[in-house]
Motif scaffolding. Structure first.
Motif, PDB file in Angstrom:
ATOM      1  N   THR A  62      -1.459  11.859  -5.571  1.00 58.13           N
ATOM      2  CA  THR A  62      -0.261  11.852  -4.745  1.00 58.13           C
ATOM      3  C   THR A  62      -0.563  11.052  -3.476  1.00 58.13           C
ATOM      4  O   THR A  62      -1.494  11.378  -2.735  1.00 58.13           O
ATOM      5  CB  THR A  62       0.163  13.278  -4.360  1.00 58.13           C
TER       6      THR A  62
ATOM      7  N   PRO B   2      -0.331  10.029   0.171  1.00 56.84           N
ATOM      8  CA  PRO B   2       0.163  10.655   1.401  1.00 56.84           C
ATOM      9  C   PRO B   2       1.119   9.738   2.151  1.00 56.84           C
ATOM     10  O   PRO B   2       1.030   8.509   2.059  1.00 56.84           O
ATOM     11  CB  PRO B   2      -1.119  10.905   2.198  1.00 56.84           C
ATOM     12  N   GLY B   3       2.008  10.324   2.870  1.00 62.76           N
ATOM     13  CA  GLY B   3       2.960   9.531   3.644  1.00 62.76           C
ATOM     14  C   GLY B   3       2.395   9.105   4.992  1.00 62.76           C
ATOM     15  O   GLY B   3       1.428   9.677   5.498  1.00 62.76           O
ATOM     16  N   GLY B   4       2.971   8.065   5.564  1.00 63.32           N
ATOM     17  CA  GLY B   4       2.609   7.647   6.909  1.00 63.32           C
ATOM     18  C   GLY B   4       1.310   6.896   7.049  1.00 63.32           C
ATOM     19  O   GLY B   4       0.805   6.732   8.169  1.00 63.32           O
TER      20      GLY B   4
ATOM     21  N   ASN C 116       0.079   0.440   5.374  1.00 63.59           N
ATOM     22  CA  ASN C 116       0.317  -0.296   4.131  1.00 63.59           C
ATOM     23  C   ASN C 116      -0.252  -1.702   4.270  1.00 63.59           C
ATOM     24  O   ASN C 116       0.217  -2.514   5.063  1.00 63.59           O
ATOM     25  CB  ASN C 116       1.815  -0.358   3.833  1.00 63.59           C
TER      26      ASN C 116
ATOM     27  N   LEU D  99      -2.778   2.258   2.256  1.00 55.64           N
ATOM     28  CA  LEU D  99      -2.015   2.103   1.033  1.00 55.64           C
ATOM     29  C   LEU D  99      -2.113   0.656   0.578  1.00 55.64           C
ATOM     30  O   LEU D  99      -1.889  -0.267   1.362  1.00 55.64           O
ATOM     31  CB  LEU D  99      -0.555   2.477   1.265  1.00 55.64           C
TER      32      LEU D  99
ATOM     33  N   TYR E 291      -5.591   4.127  -1.210  1.00 56.78           N
ATOM     34  CA  TYR E 291      -4.660   4.605  -2.222  1.00 56.78           C
ATOM     35  C   TYR E 291      -4.002   3.380  -2.850  1.00 56.78           C
ATOM     36  O   TYR E 291      -3.301   2.625  -2.171  1.00 56.78           O
ATOM     37  CB  TYR E 291      -3.607   5.524  -1.605  1.00 56.78           C
TER      38      TYR E 291
ATOM     39  N   THR F  22      -1.596   1.689  -5.797  1.00 54.79           N
ATOM     40  CA  THR F  22      -0.499   2.006  -6.720  1.00 54.79           C
ATOM     41  C   THR F  22      -0.468   1.086  -7.934  1.00 54.79           C
ATOM     42  O   THR F  22       0.236   1.373  -8.903  1.00 54.79           O
ATOM     43  CB  THR F  22       0.854   1.918  -5.990  1.00 54.79           C
TER      44      THR F  22
END
Length: 419
Positions: free
Chosen positions: A266, A268-270, A273, A293, A317, A319
């Motif tokens: 999962t 994480p937000g914030g 990027n 990200l 992280y 994707t």
């Protein structure tokens, strides 16, 4: 003439009365003995039934414990626990029970779909007949941190019932238990090998090297060529390890008793990027401490991603896909815990070339392919592994201290309820 001769009827009557009285006493004694024996036999029978019923109840607790382990049971999502079931354990509301108010089909805390859970529970633990008796077990979730279940097993023989309770607690599980976990399958060829070391004791070398480079899968494992597992090769339940050529395993190849579960990633937000990390030619890029990200990673030619962990670890992280070749990723600290790569989805991961890699990869839904001559220091989780290289996978046992998802349940106590 004597009195006896004068009164023979009186003498005979007295004897008859005496005989009847004696017979009555004997009969009373016999009835008393019969009653006592009958009572004792009934008591003995009841004791036997009580003991048997208690054994059945104890067996029910043990079988319920085994069910949680072999089924790979996991909790419904927090939303279902608080809304769909419904239950709110923190305010002492009625707990979730199996099979009482537990959903049969649901999404677990890791986002995985579960089906037929209550049906499976009933088929193993409710109204089960054994010999001349039967047992049923009810499991009630009484805490979520740590996950704790109270078991109540009822054993019945005839009209006699006994109850035994037990407490199940979910043990914590490190994020990386083994050098590599590949959920569906493992295929290793060439000269690839595994072993282990402990980065807390210094750099990898002859004095810091052990045969604990365990590899695990929920599926089968195939080793060929000169592949060597320095440790255990653990396939899934009812699966096996196949060896061909000069391949060997120094440890055990016994299948796991239950499948291992790793939660999906999962993001994480914030977090910052970075977009796509695409490095080619002679390009270099440095990342300092932080959590980032990344949409994808691609490193080719003489390009290199440099990890500067002087101020702390780097967490990525990702994707999309990951392809590491050329001069790869340089982790100057040589501490795998300073570079942690999490990949969400199943876009694939490839390591090739001759560069050594110090870090971890957690990608439970994605296939991992390893080739080339580079060594990999750390730990790895993937959906499948194909390793055709000549380098080693060196499990850093220091990574076992990193907390991960929930592990297996353990029976911590048992008790018999008074009747």
């Amino acid at each position: 003439m004597s009195d006896e001769r004068r009164h023979p009827a009186n003498t005979r009557g007295s004897a008859l009365v005496f005989a009847l009285g004696f017979m009555s006493v004997v009969l009373i004694i016999a009835l008393g003995i019969h009653t006592l024996v009958t009572t004792q036999l009934r008591a003995a029978g009841t004791l036997r039934q009580r003991a048997t019923a208690e054994y059945l109840a104890e067996g029910g607790v043990q079988r319920a414990t085994a069910w949680f382990k072999t089924q790979g049971y996991s909790l419904p999502s927090a939303t279902q626990l608080t809304a769909t079931v419904p239950v709110n354990l923190t305010s002492n509301s009625k707990p979730v029970t199996l099979p009482g108010n537990h959903p049969n089909n649901y999404t677990d805390t890791g986002g995985l779909a579960k089906s037929g859970v209550v049906t499976a529970y009933n088929g193993s633990l409710t109204g089960q007949s054994v010999g001349g008796g039967r047992y049923s077990v009810n499991a009630a979730l009484i805490a979520t941190n740590p996950e704790t279940w109270e078991l109540l097993a009822t054993g019945t023989v005839g009209k006699v019932s006994r109850q035994v309770g037990g407490l199940l607690v979910r043990q914590s599980q490190p994020l990386f238990q083994d050098g590599l976990f590949a959920r569906d399958s493992v295929q290793i060829s060439g000269n690839a090998y595994t072993d282990s070391y402990d980065s807390k004791k210094g750099a990898y070398g002859p004095s810091n090297r052990t045969n604990d480079g365990n590899m695990r899968s929920n599926g089968s494992m195939a080793l060929s060529g000169n592949a060597t597992i320095g440790g255990n090769a653990i396939p899934g339940p009812s699966q096996k390890v196949s060896l061909s050529g000069n391949a060997k395993v120094t440890g055990s190849t016994t299948p796991a008793a239950s499948p291992a579960a790793y939660a999906p990633v999962t993001v994480p937000g914030g977090i910052t990027n970075l977009g796509a990390l695409s490095l080619s030619g002679n390009k270099k890029r440095t990342l300092t401490a932080g959590t980032y990200l990344v949409s994808s990673i691609s490193i080719t030619g003489n390009a290199q991603l440099i990890i500067n962990a002087a101020a702390g670890p780097v967490n990525l992280y990702v994707t999309g896909s990951i392809s590491v070749a050329g001069n790869g990723i340089a982790n100057g600290s040589q501490l795998p815990s300073n570079l942690m790569i999490y990949q969400s989805g199943s876009k694939g991961i490839g390591f090739s070339g001759n560069a050594d890699f110090y870090g971890t990869v957690y990608a439970p839904e994605s296939p991992l392919m390893v080739s080339g001559n580079g060594n990999m220091f750390g730990a790895f989780v993937a959906s499948t592994l194909q390793n055709s290289g000549n380098g080693g996978i060196h499990f850093d046992q220091a990574l076992k201290s990193i907390p991960g998802g929930p592990g297996v349940v353990k029976l911590t106590s048992m008790w018999t309820l008074p009747s």
